[in-house]
Design a protein around this motif. Structure first.
Motif, PDB file in Angstrom:
ATOM      1  N   LYS A 164      27.787  44.684   3.363  1.00 13.56           N
ATOM      2  CA  LYS A 164      27.295  43.509   3.074  1.00 13.56           C
ATOM      3  C   LYS A 164      28.472  42.540   2.125  1.00 13.56           C
ATOM      4  O   LYS A 164      28.905  43.275   1.110  1.00 13.56           O
ATOM      5  N   LEU A 165      28.580  41.304   2.608  1.00 10.07           N
ATOM      6  CA  LEU A 165      29.474  40.661   1.692  1.00 10.07           C
ATOM      7  C   LEU A 165      28.516  39.727   0.652  1.00 10.07           C
ATOM      8  O   LEU A 165      27.663  39.236   0.896  1.00 10.07           O
ATOM      9  N   ASP A 166      29.334  39.836  -0.437  1.00  7.65           N
ATOM     10  CA  ASP A 166      28.668  38.896  -1.763  1.00  7.65           C
ATOM     11  C   ASP A 166      29.518  37.496  -1.666  1.00  7.65           C
ATOM     12  O   ASP A 166      30.107  37.275  -0.645  1.00  7.65           O
ATOM     13  N   ARG A 167      29.173  37.011  -2.732  1.00 11.24           N
ATOM     14  CA  ARG A 167      29.265  35.362  -2.688  1.00 11.24           C
ATOM     15  C   ARG A 167      31.050  35.479  -2.938  1.00 11.24           C
ATOM     16  O   ARG A 167      31.585  34.557  -2.103  1.00 11.24           O
ATOM     17  N   ASP A 168      31.698  36.202  -3.623  1.00 18.80           N
ATOM     18  CA  ASP A 168      33.153  36.049  -3.634  1.00 18.80           C
ATOM     19  C   ASP A 168      33.816  36.422  -2.469  1.00 18.80           C
ATOM     20  O   ASP A 168      34.989  35.844  -1.841  1.00 18.80           O
ATOM     21  N   ALA A 169      33.346  37.554  -1.665  1.00 14.05           N
ATOM     22  CA  ALA A 169      33.973  38.045  -0.694  1.00 14.05           C
ATOM     23  C   ALA A 169      33.659  36.842   0.554  1.00 14.05           C
ATOM     24  O   ALA A 169      34.463  36.613   1.443  1.00 14.05           O
ATOM     25  N   LEU A 170      32.559  36.351   0.617  1.00 12.15           N
ATOM     26  CA  LEU A 170      32.156  35.366   1.643  1.00 12.15           C
ATOM     27  C   LEU A 170      33.311  33.964   1.334  1.00 12.15           C
ATOM     28  O   LEU A 170      33.661  33.497   2.182  1.00 12.15           O
ATOM     29  N   ALA A 171      33.370  33.613   0.153  1.00 12.57           N
ATOM     30  CA  ALA A 171      34.260  32.569  -0.093  1.00 12.57           C
ATOM     31  C   ALA A 171      35.787  32.848   0.099  1.00 12.57           C
ATOM     32  O   ALA A 171      36.547  31.843   0.435  1.00 12.57           O
ATOM     33  N   THR A 172      36.229  33.940   0.196  1.00  8.83           N
ATOM     34  CA  THR A 172      37.671  34.253   0.533  1.00  8.83           C
ATOM     35  C   THR A 172      37.750  34.050   2.014  1.00  8.83           C
ATOM     36  O   THR A 172      38.661  33.869   2.624  1.00  8.83           O
ATOM     37  N   ARG A 173      36.602  34.322   2.877  1.00  9.65           N
ATOM     38  CA  ARG A 173      36.680  34.017   4.591  1.00  9.65           C
ATOM     39  C   ARG A 173      36.183  32.776   4.923  1.00  9.65           C
ATOM     40  O   ARG A 173      36.611  32.340   5.860  1.00  9.65           O
ATOM     41  N   LEU A 174      35.477  31.934   4.005  1.00 11.21           N
ATOM     42  CA  LEU A 174      34.914  30.616   4.681  1.00 11.21           C
ATOM     43  C   LEU A 174      35.510  29.551   3.525  1.00 11.21           C
ATOM     44  O   LEU A 174      35.325  29.909   2.515  1.00 11.21           O
ATOM     45  N   LEU A 198      19.791  35.934  17.418  1.00  7.79           N
ATOM     46  CA  LEU A 198      20.774  36.940  17.552  1.00  7.79           C
ATOM     47  C   LEU A 198      20.402  38.289  17.184  1.00  7.79           C
ATOM     48  O   LEU A 198      21.369  39.378  17.712  1.00  7.79           O
ATOM     49  N   ASP A 199      19.026  38.720  16.865  1.00 10.49           N
ATOM     50  CA  ASP A 199      18.713  39.997  16.745  1.00 10.49           C
ATOM     51  C   ASP A 199      19.354  40.847  16.118  1.00 10.49           C
ATOM     52  O   ASP A 199      19.610  41.983  16.095  1.00 10.49           O
ATOM     53  N   ARG A 200      19.854  40.475  14.839  1.00  6.48           N
ATOM     54  CA  ARG A 200      20.309  41.112  13.494  1.00  6.48           C
ATOM     55  C   ARG A 200      20.453  40.291  12.490  1.00  6.48           C
ATOM     56  O   ARG A 200      20.548  39.007  12.493  1.00  6.48           O
ATOM     57  N   ALA A 201      20.529  40.925  11.276  1.00 10.66           N
ATOM     58  CA  ALA A 201      20.784  40.306  10.087  1.00 10.66           C
ATOM     59  C   ALA A 201      22.193  39.814   9.653  1.00 10.66           C
ATOM     60  O   ALA A 201      23.050  40.446  10.218  1.00 10.66           O
ATOM     61  N   LEU A 202      21.976  38.672   9.044  1.00 12.77           N
ATOM     62  CA  LEU A 202      23.375  38.380   8.308  1.00 12.77           C
ATOM     63  C   LEU A 202      24.104  39.528   7.481  1.00 12.77           C
ATOM     64  O   LEU A 202      23.394  40.001   6.771  1.00 12.77           O
ATOM     65  N   PRO A 203      25.175  39.755   7.722  1.00 13.16           N
ATOM     66  CA  PRO A 203      25.762  40.661   6.861  1.00 13.16           C
ATOM     67  C   PRO A 203      26.384  40.315   5.274  1.00 13.16           C
ATOM     68  O   PRO A 203      27.330  40.338   5.008  1.00 13.16           O
TER      69      PRO A 203
END
Length: 436
Positions: A225-235, A185-190
């Protein structure tokens, strides 16, 4: 015919972009992540390919570990025509068409690798239908299953195919896959470091699930960048793989039972809660805990069985989730209780001998004699009333006359059985004295 069964590449239907999981599908066996033990030079598939002895296979493993990919690549390596079908959507008529096409292809000098996804979903008769075509070389069968082949596949199929076990992908394997996706994808995960760890945990050993999650994350518009908690709210966290009626069910209850037997309360609680999280019926767990109490703890701690019954009754009164705490406490108690299977061993030994001597009558001296005829026959003659004997113990024989006295129960020097062993030894000594 080829359009129906052959693998499809290129863009997705409708002209849309190919999913990331398809774009990253390995082009060679050495690109497959996480299955080096199987595909390496010393692995079973590596040895087969090196020696040119590839035969029919059953690929057994959890979802998303490369079963389909490996089957495709095996066809490429061996120059076989690849056909993929699913046992869910394929009927007898479709199978006949596949076999007929494979026969025609063989007449033209081209072999066929038939990949059957979820082969365990075919019934026994349908599985038998593969046998003649495997034997005469019409097809090289590669079946994929998430279920234990020992239970789900015909013995005849298993005798003609080698089972290859593929393992769940480790976090390090998933990290390599994530890096491969970033290059594609030519970019890093946020994501922060913790956020990245959380994403890999959510995939739960499934490479395809990880790539699908990465595709979702890459589509977001985020600042920073999203941390663990922010990721958990979206996924939503991916549900744990757990089949309440299949192999996973028995694997986890085995892990729980052996952790209790091994006196490890932490491991026991882990497997107990894994089963609860997977949707297991707490009543099933209550029943199995009670079984553990009588099988592995026994009389080393006579309270263990009562603890389990009380926990079971507490659950019935409180229900979930409150009642599950009582079961969890029973798990801890059982794990820390002294262990003895002496009672269990004695029971099995007695039952085995009972089957062998099932018609041997009790000795006459311990039989009641309510009639004169029975008295004349010797019923009750010579019986010694225990309460009238010295020490309340007569030492008389209670086994059939032609059965040599066995020793079934041999208590261990642990827990309450230490006290029981003293009693066993005491009565054994008195018996020897009375009979001597």
């Amino acid at each position: 015919m080829a359009d129906l069964f052959d693998s499809v590449g290129g863009e997705a239907k409708g002209g849309g972009p190919r999913p990331l999981a398809d774009r990253l599908r390995p082009a060679a066996l050495d690109q497959v992540i996480g299955q080096e033990a199987v595909l390496g030079p010393e692995g079973p598939l590596g040895v087969m390919l090196a020696s040119g002895s590839l035969g029919s296979l059953i690929l057994w493993g959890p979802p998303g570990v490369g079963k389909t990919t490996i089957a495709r690549l095996l066809a490429d390596v061996t120059d076989l025509h690849f056909i993929q079908i699913s046992a869910i959507f394929t009927g007898v008529t479709d199978l006949r068409k596949v076999f007929e096409a494979a026969k025609m292809r063989r007449q033209n000098g081209k072999g066929t690798l038939l990949f059957v996804d979820e082969i365990h979903r075919f019934n026994k008769a349908q599985q038998d239908g593969f046998l003649p075509h495997m034997e005469d070389g019409t097809i090289l069968l590669v079946g994929a299953t998430t279920e234990n082949p020992s239970f789900e596949l015909n013995a005849a199929v298993l005798s003609r195919a080698q089972v290859i076990t593929l393992k769940r992908l480790e976090p390090a394997d998933l990290e390599r896959m994530a890096q491969r996706a970033e290059r594609e994808l030519d970019r890093a995960l946020p994501l922060t470091g913790e956020g990245r760890e959380a994403l890999i945990e959510m995939a739960d050993g499934d490479g395809r699930a990880l790539l699908n999650l990465i595709e979702q994350v890459m589509a977001w518009r985020v600042d920073g960048k999203l941390d663990r908690d922010a990721l958990a709210t979206r996924l939503m966290r991916r549900a744990a793989q757990y089949d309440k009626s299949g192999d996973g069910h028995y694997n986890l209850i085995s892990a729980l039972h052996k952790s209790v037997r091994g006196s490890d309360p932490d491991a026991a609680l882990y497997w107990f809660t894994r089963m609860l999280e997977g949707g297991e019926d707490p009543r099933f767990l209550a029943r199995r805990l009670t079984r553990m109490a009588v099988e592995d703890i026994g009389l080393a701690d006579p309270q263990a069985n009562g603890i389990c019954i009380d926990a079971w009754e507490t659950y019935e009164r409180l229900g979930s989730p409150e009642g599950e705490l009582a079961l969890a406490q029973a798990v801890v108690y059982l794990a820390l209780a002294p262990k003895s299977n002496a009672g269990y061993v004695a029971y099995k030994a007695a039952r085995a001998q009972a089957k062998q001597t099932g018609s041997a009558p009790p000795p006459k001296h311990i039989l009641n004699a309510p009639t004169r005829l029975m008295k004349d026959e010797g019923y009750g003659s010579g019986y010694q009333y225990e309460h009238d004997a010295e020490d309340g113990f007569s030492g008389q024989n209670y086994f059939p006359d032609d059965v040599k006295r066995p020793v079934y129960y041999q208590p261990v020097e642990r827990g309450f059985e230490r006290e029981l062993k003293k009693r066993v030894d005491f009565f054994a000594g008195l018996r020897a004295k009375r009979q001597g």
